[in-house]
Write a protein that holds these residues in place. Sequence first.
Motif, PDB file in Angstrom:
ATOM      1  N   PRO A 116       0.830  -1.216   0.000  1.00 56.74           N
ATOM      2  CA  PRO A 116       0.000   0.000   0.000  1.00 56.74           C
ATOM      3  C   PRO A 116       0.859   1.258   0.000  1.00 56.74           C
ATOM      4  CG  PRO A 116       0.037  -0.995   2.183  1.00 56.74           C
ATOM      5  CD  PRO A 116       0.746  -1.949   1.274  1.00 56.74           C
ATOM      6  N   ALA A 117       0.323   2.311  -0.606  1.00 56.83           N
ATOM      7  CA  ALA A 117       1.004   3.609  -0.657  1.00 56.83           C
ATOM      8  C   ALA A 117       0.326   4.569   0.316  1.00 56.83           C
ATOM      9  CB  ALA A 117       0.962   4.178  -2.072  1.00 56.83           C
ATOM     10  N   VAL A 118       1.095   5.515   0.833  1.00 57.13           N
ATOM     11  CA  VAL A 118       0.549   6.516   1.751  1.00 57.13           C
ATOM     12  C   VAL A 118      -0.260   7.532   0.950  1.00 57.13           C
ATOM     13  CG1 VAL A 118       1.105   8.262   3.471  1.00 57.13           C
ATOM     14  CG2 VAL A 118       2.521   6.219   3.272  1.00 57.13           C
ATOM     15  N   PRO A 119      -1.550   7.749   1.271  1.00 54.54           N
ATOM     16  CA  PRO A 119      -2.350   8.726   0.508  1.00 54.54           C
ATOM     17  C   PRO A 119      -1.781  10.134   0.626  1.00 54.54           C
ATOM     18  CG  PRO A 119      -3.743   7.310   1.872  1.00 54.54           C
ATOM     19  CD  PRO A 119      -2.334   7.067   2.300  1.00 54.54           C
ATOM     20  N   TYR A 120      -1.987  10.922  -0.410  1.00 49.71           N
ATOM     21  CA  TYR A 120      -1.463  12.293  -0.417  1.00 49.71           C
ATOM     22  C   TYR A 120      -2.084  13.127   0.696  1.00 49.71           C
ATOM     23  CZ  TYR A 120       0.326  16.668  -2.316  1.00 49.71           C
ATOM     24  OH  TYR A 120       0.987  17.860  -2.476  1.00 49.71           O
TER      25      TYR A 120
END
Length: 244
Positions: free
Chosen positions: A166-170
């Motif tokens: 998963p990527a960290v949301p902006y």
Amino acid sequence: MGGVRAVRLPAGYAAAGRRSVRVTLAGGAGFYLFLYGFGSTVAATYALFAAVALAGLSHIPGTGRQRAAVLMRLVPACWVLITIGTYLSVRTWSAVAGMLAAGFALAFVAVGGPRAAGAGPGLQLMYILPSFPPYDPGSLGERLAGATVGLALLVLAEAFLLPDPPAVPYRELAARAAECAQGCADELAVPPYALSRARERRAAEAATGLRPSRVPEAERPAGPGLRDRALAHTGLHNSNGQVS
């Protein structure tokens, strides 16, 4: 003999490997299902091509689940493009006119953000495939069935097979930067009215983390909506000290 050293591939290579496995399994499963299960070469071709066009030849950024959500919304557009391409392909002039119209319309898909822009080439290919012989509008049902099954298998593969990290949301990055800015302001309001080195380092890291080059492509606020524009302005405010 010395032990075998493990080789760690870069993240880009690992992501490409996971993606190739998903496309291969989804396209191959749909192709062989229709070819040997139902004896339909038309449906088999469209099942394979749908998976390849929307995943192998398109670049929809994000995690597998994010791409799966985008693909589900693209299914009706694929139906429309295949139908139009099938009926317009019977005449050269109509096929060319349709190509111009479809290409002109899909060129503006990029304003919807990086995911919509990445799906543009695949959508155009869904119109192009019916322009190849045989020009048979009577096989439209098989074409739509094959493409639908191919896309459904691709959605399942993207959502559940070899999940991406998963990527960290902006919005979370922006919130962290805003919280760091508040901490800097609080520290500057009391003696000795200067930032500590640790605070300066955290502030620089938070500001640098909001740069587009440091943010995953799928998380960049590049869309035309109010939320994306607000996030972009927040990021500019935290990284540059002003909204430009």
